[in-house]
Motif scaffolding. Structure first.
Motif, PDB file in Angstrom:
ATOM      1  N   TYR A  44       0.683  -1.219  -0.067  1.00 16.87           N
ATOM      2  CA  TYR A  44      -0.195  -0.001   0.025  1.00 16.87           C
ATOM      3  C   TYR A  44       0.983   1.170   0.112  1.00 16.87           C
ATOM      4  CZ  TYR A  44      -2.889  -3.857   1.619  1.00 16.87           C
ATOM      5  OH  TYR A  44      -3.565  -5.136   1.759  1.00 16.87           O
ATOM      6  N   ASN A  45       1.056   2.022  -1.014  1.00 19.90           N
ATOM      7  CA  ASN A  45       1.930   2.838  -1.356  1.00 19.90           C
ATOM      8  C   ASN A  45       1.264   4.131  -1.456  1.00 19.90           C
ATOM      9  OD1 ASN A  45       4.389   1.172  -1.366  1.00 19.90           O
ATOM     10  ND2 ASN A  45       3.140   0.197  -2.979  1.00 19.90           N
ATOM     11  N   VAL A  68      14.867   5.696 -21.927  1.00 17.51           N
ATOM     12  CA  VAL A  68      14.472   6.363 -20.583  1.00 17.51           C
ATOM     13  C   VAL A  68      13.993   5.342 -19.518  1.00 17.51           C
ATOM     14  CG1 VAL A  68      13.569   8.112 -19.358  1.00 17.51           C
ATOM     15  CG2 VAL A  68      14.208   8.477 -21.790  1.00 17.51           C
ATOM     16  N   GLU A  69      14.685   5.252 -18.513  1.00 22.86           N
ATOM     17  CA  GLU A  69      14.366   4.127 -17.371  1.00 22.86           C
ATOM     18  C   GLU A  69      13.528   4.667 -16.610  1.00 22.86           C
ATOM     19  OE1 GLU A  69      15.278   0.834 -17.719  1.00 22.86           O
ATOM     20  OE2 GLU A  69      16.411   1.308 -19.536  1.00 22.86           O
ATOM     21  N   TRP A  70      12.246   4.885 -17.006  1.00 22.91           N
ATOM     22  CA  TRP A  70      11.121   5.341 -16.050  1.00 22.91           C
ATOM     23  C   TRP A  70      10.875   4.445 -14.957  1.00 22.91           C
ATOM     24  CZ3 TRP A  70      10.013  10.335 -17.023  1.00 22.91           C
ATOM     25  CH2 TRP A  70       9.988  10.705 -18.497  1.00 22.91           C
ATOM     26  N   LYS A  71      10.586   4.853 -13.991  1.00 24.22           N
ATOM     27  CA  LYS A  71      10.261   4.191 -12.346  1.00 24.22           C
ATOM     28  C   LYS A  71       8.753   3.874 -12.319  1.00 24.22           C
ATOM     29  CE  LYS A  71      14.620   5.735 -10.494  1.00 24.22           C
ATOM     30  NZ  LYS A  71      14.909   6.805  -9.557  1.00 24.22           N
ATOM     31  N   LYS A  72       8.236   2.989 -12.217  1.00 21.12           N
ATOM     32  CA  LYS A  72       6.884   2.485 -12.018  1.00 21.12           C
ATOM     33  C   LYS A  72       6.297   3.148 -10.746  1.00 21.12           C
ATOM     34  CE  LYS A  72       3.792  -1.359 -11.940  1.00 21.12           C
ATOM     35  NZ  LYS A  72       3.452  -2.289 -12.854  1.00 21.12           N
ATOM     36  N   VAL A  73       5.328   3.622 -10.781  1.00 19.17           N
ATOM     37  CA  VAL A  73       4.667   4.549  -9.803  1.00 19.17           C
ATOM     38  C   VAL A  73       3.883   3.848  -9.044  1.00 19.17           C
ATOM     39  CG1 VAL A  73       3.479   6.785  -9.298  1.00 19.17           C
ATOM     40  CG2 VAL A  73       5.183   6.714 -10.780  1.00 19.17           C
ATOM     41  N   HIS A  74       2.822   3.082  -9.748  1.00 20.82           N
ATOM     42  CA  HIS A  74       1.404   2.419  -8.986  1.00 20.82           C
ATOM     43  C   HIS A  74       1.791   0.714  -9.016  1.00 20.82           C
ATOM     44  CE1 HIS A  74       0.031   6.179 -10.716  1.00 20.82           C
ATOM     45  NE2 HIS A  74      -0.870   5.888  -9.810  1.00 20.82           N
ATOM     46  N   CYS A  93      -8.738   5.486 -10.192  1.00 20.46           N
ATOM     47  CA  CYS A  93      -7.351   4.630  -9.683  1.00 20.46           C
ATOM     48  C   CYS A  93      -6.418   5.681  -9.483  1.00 20.46           C
ATOM     49  CB  CYS A  93      -7.114   3.383 -10.313  1.00 20.46           C
ATOM     50  SG  CYS A  93      -8.238   2.171 -10.466  1.00 20.46           S
ATOM     51  N   HIS A  94      -6.010   6.686 -10.654  1.00 21.96           N
ATOM     52  CA  HIS A  94      -4.929   7.449 -10.744  1.00 21.96           C
ATOM     53  C   HIS A  94      -4.993   8.923 -10.090  1.00 21.96           C
ATOM     54  CE1 HIS A  94      -2.808   4.193 -12.492  1.00 21.96           C
ATOM     55  NE2 HIS A  94      -3.700   4.093 -13.584  1.00 21.96           N
ATOM     56  N   SER A 112      -4.415   6.079  -5.007  1.00 22.46           N
ATOM     57  CA  SER A 112      -4.875   5.302  -4.284  1.00 22.46           C
ATOM     58  C   SER A 112      -4.034   3.967  -3.687  1.00 22.46           C
ATOM     59  CB  SER A 112      -5.958   4.361  -5.307  1.00 22.46           C
ATOM     60  OG  SER A 112      -6.848   5.295  -5.762  1.00 22.46           O
ATOM     61  N   SER A 113      -4.739   3.538  -2.359  1.00 17.46           N
ATOM     62  CA  SER A 113      -3.913   2.325  -1.855  1.00 17.46           C
ATOM     63  C   SER A 113      -3.561   1.410  -2.720  1.00 17.46           C
ATOM     64  CB  SER A 113      -4.557   1.984  -0.564  1.00 17.46           C
ATOM     65  OG  SER A 113      -5.592   1.283  -0.905  1.00 17.46           O
TER      66      SER A 113
END
Length: 183
Positions: free
Chosen positions: A34-35, A113-119, A142-143, A156-157
């Motif tokens: 849960y982020n 480009v090494e994007w970082k996953k957010v969800h 959700c976003h 969202s969690s």
């Protein structure tokens, strides 16, 4: 006497572990998938507030596979360069901004480009973007209001309870069968 001592030590040990666990959980030092609010620093400071908000670019222009795939897809650099071949600097500037220069450099050198996953979801969860979009769910469910976010964060969690509550809402007709969302 020895049994009492052992019991006391074990009880005290359990209490210390429990208090440590509660402290770490309440201070966001550990979590279980849960982020809420997770907003990693990206390699390029891309502003959704500018692109999706001010410029009104639709989510599906960049995340083109969202309606046909499990994944929303991160746009390839050629999608960015559809505009940035022409727009190479911010309004009024004579040189590209530091961030646009990073896009141009990566594109011209053939680098990704090494994007970082957010969800983030736990590994045992299977989520299908297309199924949700094709069922009429709006991205903001959700976003959140991504078009107002300069830095995108997990809105969202995305916890099991959060998802199940959405599936149970009247009119959704969404399955709450465990196999729908779990491997």
């Amino acid at each position: 006497m020895t049994k009492k001592l052992i019991g006391g030590v074990l009880g005290l040990g359990f209490l210390i572990v429990l208090c440590t666990f509660v402290y770490l959980m309440t201070n966001n030092k550990i979590s279980f998938g849960y982020n809420d609010g997770y907003a990693p620093t990206q390699p390029i400071a891309f502003s959704h507030q500018l692109h999706a908000g001010k410029l009104g670019i639709d989510c599906t222009y960049c995340h083109s596979s969202v309606g046909v795939s499990r994944h929303a897809s991160v746009p390839a650099l050629n999608v960015c360069m559809n505009c940035h071949l022409i727009v190479r600097q911010t309004a009024g500037a004579t040189e590209p901004s530091k961030e646009i220069a990073k896009i141009i450099e990566a594109y011209e050198s053939g680098k990704n480009v090494e994007w970082k996953k957010v969800h983030l979801l736990p590994d045992h969860v299977k989520f299908n973007h297309a199924a949700h979009i094709n069922a009429g769910k709006d991205c903001t469910t959700c976003h959140g209001q991504v078009e107002t976010m300069d830095i995108v964060e997990q809105y969202s969690s995305l916890s099991m309870g959060w998802c199940v509550n959405c599936h149970r809402q009247s009119g959704n007709n969404a399955s709450i069968n465990c196999g729908t969302c779990h491997y």
